[in-house]
Design a protein around this motif. Structure first.
Motif, mmCIF file in Angstrom:
data_model
loop_
_atom_site.group_PDB
_atom_site.id
_atom_site.type_symbol
_atom_site.label_atom_id
_atom_site.label_comp_id
_atom_site.label_asym_id
_atom_site.label_seq_id
_atom_site.Cartn_x
_atom_site.Cartn_y
_atom_site.Cartn_z
ATOM 1 N N MET A 14 62.065 32.271 -18.865
ATOM 2 C CA MET A 14 61.465 33.211 -17.968
ATOM 3 C C MET A 14 60.974 32.442 -16.745
ATOM 4 O O MET A 14 60.298 31.429 -16.858
ATOM 5 C CB MET A 14 60.301 33.894 -18.694
ATOM 6 C CG MET A 14 59.321 34.564 -17.806
ATOM 7 S SD MET A 14 57.878 35.240 -18.675
ATOM 8 C CE MET A 14 58.358 35.282 -20.363
ATOM 9 N N LYS A 15 61.352 32.921 -15.571
ATOM 10 C CA LYS A 15 60.937 32.304 -14.315
ATOM 11 C C LYS A 15 59.628 32.930 -13.844
ATOM 12 O O LYS A 15 59.475 34.147 -13.852
ATOM 13 C CB LYS A 15 61.993 32.511 -13.237
ATOM 14 C CG LYS A 15 63.347 31.922 -13.586
ATOM 15 C CD LYS A 15 63.353 30.442 -13.405
ATOM 16 C CE LYS A 15 64.773 29.918 -13.580
ATOM 17 N NZ LYS A 15 64.833 28.489 -13.596
ATOM 18 N N ILE A 16 58.711 32.094 -13.428
ATOM 19 C CA ILE A 16 57.438 32.548 -12.881
ATOM 20 C C ILE A 16 57.244 31.866 -11.536
ATOM 21 O O ILE A 16 57.269 30.634 -11.454
ATOM 22 C CB ILE A 16 56.269 32.203 -13.821
ATOM 23 C CG1 ILE A 16 56.447 32.908 -15.168
ATOM 24 C CG2 ILE A 16 54.939 32.571 -13.180
ATOM 25 C CD1 ILE A 16 55.459 32.483 -16.223
ATOM 26 N N THR A 17 57.093 32.658 -10.483
ATOM 27 C CA THR A 17 56.858 32.132 -9.144
ATOM 28 C C THR A 17 55.573 32.751 -8.625
ATOM 29 O O THR A 17 55.447 33.970 -8.591
ATOM 30 C CB THR A 17 58.037 32.482 -8.210
ATOM 31 O OG1 THR A 17 59.235 31.941 -8.774
ATOM 32 C CG2 THR A 17 57.828 31.909 -6.828
ATOM 33 N N ARG A 18 54.637 31.910 -8.241
ATOM 34 C CA ARG A 18 53.353 32.380 -7.735
ATOM 35 C C ARG A 18 52.915 31.494 -6.582
ATOM 36 O O ARG A 18 53.261 30.315 -6.511
ATOM 37 C CB ARG A 18 52.261 32.324 -8.805
ATOM 38 C CG ARG A 18 52.485 33.236 -9.998
ATOM 39 C CD ARG A 18 52.127 34.670 -9.663
ATOM 40 N NE ARG A 18 52.073 35.509 -10.822
ATOM 41 C CZ ARG A 18 53.098 36.158 -11.339
ATOM 42 N NH1 ARG A 18 54.278 36.046 -10.813
ATOM 43 N NH2 ARG A 18 52.942 36.928 -12.398
ATOM 44 N N SER A 19 52.102 32.063 -5.697
ATOM 45 C CA SER A 19 51.477 31.324 -4.607
ATOM 46 C C SER A 19 50.023 31.759 -4.520
ATOM 47 O O SER A 19 49.700 32.903 -4.811
ATOM 48 C CB SER A 19 52.164 31.611 -3.273
ATOM 49 O OG SER A 19 53.482 31.132 -3.286
ATOM 50 N N VAL A 69 59.496 28.996 -18.062
ATOM 51 C CA VAL A 69 58.849 28.973 -19.371
ATOM 52 C C VAL A 69 59.838 29.498 -20.403
ATOM 53 O O VAL A 69 60.416 30.576 -20.230
ATOM 54 C CB VAL A 69 57.573 29.857 -19.376
ATOM 55 C CG1 VAL A 69 56.916 29.853 -20.744
ATOM 56 C CG2 VAL A 69 56.602 29.400 -18.300
ATOM 57 N N GLN A 70 60.035 28.720 -21.463
ATOM 58 C CA GLN A 70 60.900 29.149 -22.554
ATOM 59 C C GLN A 70 60.042 29.267 -23.812
ATOM 60 O O GLN A 70 59.324 28.337 -24.164
ATOM 61 C CB GLN A 70 62.031 28.149 -22.767
ATOM 62 C CG GLN A 70 62.953 28.044 -21.567
ATOM 63 C CD GLN A 70 64.002 26.970 -21.741
ATOM 64 O OE1 GLN A 70 64.251 26.504 -22.848
ATOM 65 N NE2 GLN A 70 64.617 26.575 -20.647
ATOM 66 N N LEU A 71 60.132 30.417 -24.457
ATOM 67 C CA LEU A 71 59.341 30.690 -25.651
ATOM 68 C C LEU A 71 60.268 30.996 -26.813
ATOM 69 O O LEU A 71 61.301 31.657 -26.636
ATOM 70 C CB LEU A 71 58.414 31.882 -25.423
ATOM 71 C CG LEU A 71 57.429 31.747 -24.263
ATOM 72 C CD1 LEU A 71 56.736 33.074 -24.007
ATOM 73 C CD2 LEU A 71 56.413 30.663 -24.550
ATOM 74 N N ILE A 81 54.444 40.947 -20.756
ATOM 75 C CA ILE A 81 53.038 40.578 -20.877
ATOM 76 C C ILE A 81 52.827 39.116 -20.505
ATOM 77 O O ILE A 81 51.839 38.773 -19.852
ATOM 78 C CB ILE A 81 52.506 40.871 -22.299
ATOM 79 C CG1 ILE A 81 52.437 42.382 -22.500
ATOM 80 C CG2 ILE A 81 51.150 40.230 -22.530
ATOM 81 C CD1 ILE A 81 52.021 42.815 -23.880
ATOM 82 N N VAL A 82 53.763 38.237 -20.881
ATOM 83 C CA VAL A 82 53.604 36.817 -20.559
ATOM 84 C C VAL A 82 53.586 36.615 -19.053
ATOM 85 O O VAL A 82 52.752 35.886 -18.519
ATOM 86 C CB VAL A 82 54.711 35.972 -21.223
ATOM 87 C CG1 VAL A 82 54.676 34.543 -20.700
ATOM 88 C CG2 VAL A 82 54.545 35.979 -22.736
ATOM 89 N N ASN A 83 54.470 37.305 -18.338
ATOM 90 C CA ASN A 83 54.513 37.166 -16.878
ATOM 91 C C ASN A 83 53.225 37.678 -16.238
ATOM 92 O O ASN A 83 52.672 37.044 -15.338
ATOM 93 C CB ASN A 83 55.733 37.903 -16.323
ATOM 94 C CG ASN A 83 56.115 37.418 -14.951
ATOM 95 O OD1 ASN A 83 55.488 36.522 -14.392
ATOM 96 N ND2 ASN A 83 57.152 38.003 -14.397
ATOM 97 N N GLU A 84 52.730 38.816 -16.692
ATOM 98 C CA GLU A 84 51.482 39.356 -16.153
ATOM 99 C C GLU A 84 50.302 38.450 -16.507
ATOM 100 O O GLU A 84 49.418 38.223 -15.685
ATOM 101 C CB GLU A 84 51.230 40.781 -16.678
ATOM 102 C CG GLU A 84 52.280 41.788 -16.271
ATOM 103 C CD GLU A 84 52.398 41.972 -14.768
ATOM 104 O OE1 GLU A 84 51.437 41.670 -14.032
ATOM 105 O OE2 GLU A 84 53.458 42.402 -14.318
ATOM 106 N N THR A 85 50.294 37.934 -17.739
ATOM 107 C CA THR A 85 49.219 37.029 -18.157
ATOM 108 C C THR A 85 49.234 35.772 -17.299
ATOM 109 O O THR A 85 48.172 35.271 -16.900
ATOM 110 C CB THR A 85 49.369 36.667 -19.646
ATOM 111 O OG1 THR A 85 49.325 37.869 -20.417
ATOM 112 C CG2 THR A 85 48.266 35.728 -20.108
ATOM 113 N N ALA A 86 50.426 35.256 -16.991
ATOM 114 C CA ALA A 86 50.532 34.070 -16.132
ATOM 115 C C ALA A 86 49.886 34.329 -14.782
ATOM 116 O O ALA A 86 49.181 33.470 -14.242
ATOM 117 C CB ALA A 86 51.992 33.666 -15.955
ATOM 118 N N GLY A 87 50.097 35.513 -14.223
ATOM 119 C CA GLY A 87 49.482 35.852 -12.938
ATOM 120 C C GLY A 87 47.964 35.832 -13.014
ATOM 121 O O GLY A 87 47.287 35.319 -12.122
ATOM 122 N N VAL A 88 47.409 36.385 -14.094
ATOM 123 C CA VAL A 88 45.962 36.410 -14.276
ATOM 124 C C VAL A 88 45.431 34.984 -14.448
ATOM 125 O O VAL A 88 44.427 34.592 -13.836
ATOM 126 C CB VAL A 88 45.574 37.282 -15.493
ATOM 127 C CG1 VAL A 88 44.097 37.152 -15.820
ATOM 128 C CG2 VAL A 88 45.936 38.738 -15.228
#
Length: 193
Positions: free
Chosen positions: A1-6, A112-114, A126-133
């Motif tokens: 899963m790709k997570i991109t944040r700034s 992230v690989q789970l 949920i993992v993507n939203e949790t990462a944002g928080v």
């Protein structure tokens, strides 16, 4: 899963860069993370714990961290195992710091690989939203650490951002669940519009 944040930190680039080179301080700013050993050469052992309702996982593992001062960027790779639940995780993360007016922008790209029971949360988003928080709370904690250093601190003190740091705030389980649910609702309402 790709997570991109700034996110932006309201401090100058040199101060933020100095903090990012202090891996124990960076780990202390991440809710649920605990550094357990500095193995030298950019290798660290640690634990990352997360709890969502009845589901909890505590990943123990190692990470290798490298940084490039010229480009103000870094890379981390890690693996962890939740010994109680049998879940496994693998992370590759890149970050880049950029100076913006009166602040520093931090761009994060992670893969992230789970595997195991925790992987079912990845399918629901949920993992993507949790990462944002968590990244939002991380940014708040970074600012709290840097706020302990006066803006006009001598260069030697700026290079050591942990001098008399403010204690970073963690994130409570109920606050995390509430923030994740709110983010999911906002995303669903955005699709309906």
């Amino acid at each position: 899963m790709k997570i991109t944040r700034s996110f932006e930190v309201r401090r100058p680039l040199p101060a933020v860069w100095a903090l990012f080179q202090d891996i124990p301080t960076v780990a202390a700013c991440m809710p649920g993370a605990e550094l357990t050993d500095d193995k030298g050469g950019g290798a660290y052992a640690g634990r990352v714990s997360i709890k969502l309702g009845p589901f909890g996982a505590s990943f123990e593992g190692e990470a290798q961290v490298t940084a490039d001062a010229a480009s103000r960027s870094g890379h981390a790779e890690g693996r962890g195992v939740d010994k109680r639940g049998g879940s496994r995780s693998k992370l590759a993360l890149d970050y880049r710091l950029t100076e913006v007016e009166g602040a520093t922008r931090v761009d994060i790209d992670a893969d992230v690989q789970l595997a195991g029971p925790v992987a079912q949360f990845g399918r629901t988003g949920i993992v993507n939203e949790t990462a944002g928080v968590l990244i939002g709370q991380f940014a708040t904690n970074v600012e709290a650490r840097l706020a302990a250093i006066p803006e006009a601190a001598p260069a030697a003190q700026a290079a050591s951002p942990i001098a008399a740091p403010a204690e970073p705030r963690g994130i409570g389980v109920l606050a995390l669940i509430g923030a994740v649910i709110a983010a999911l609702v906002r995303r669903m309402l955005g699709r309906a519009a």
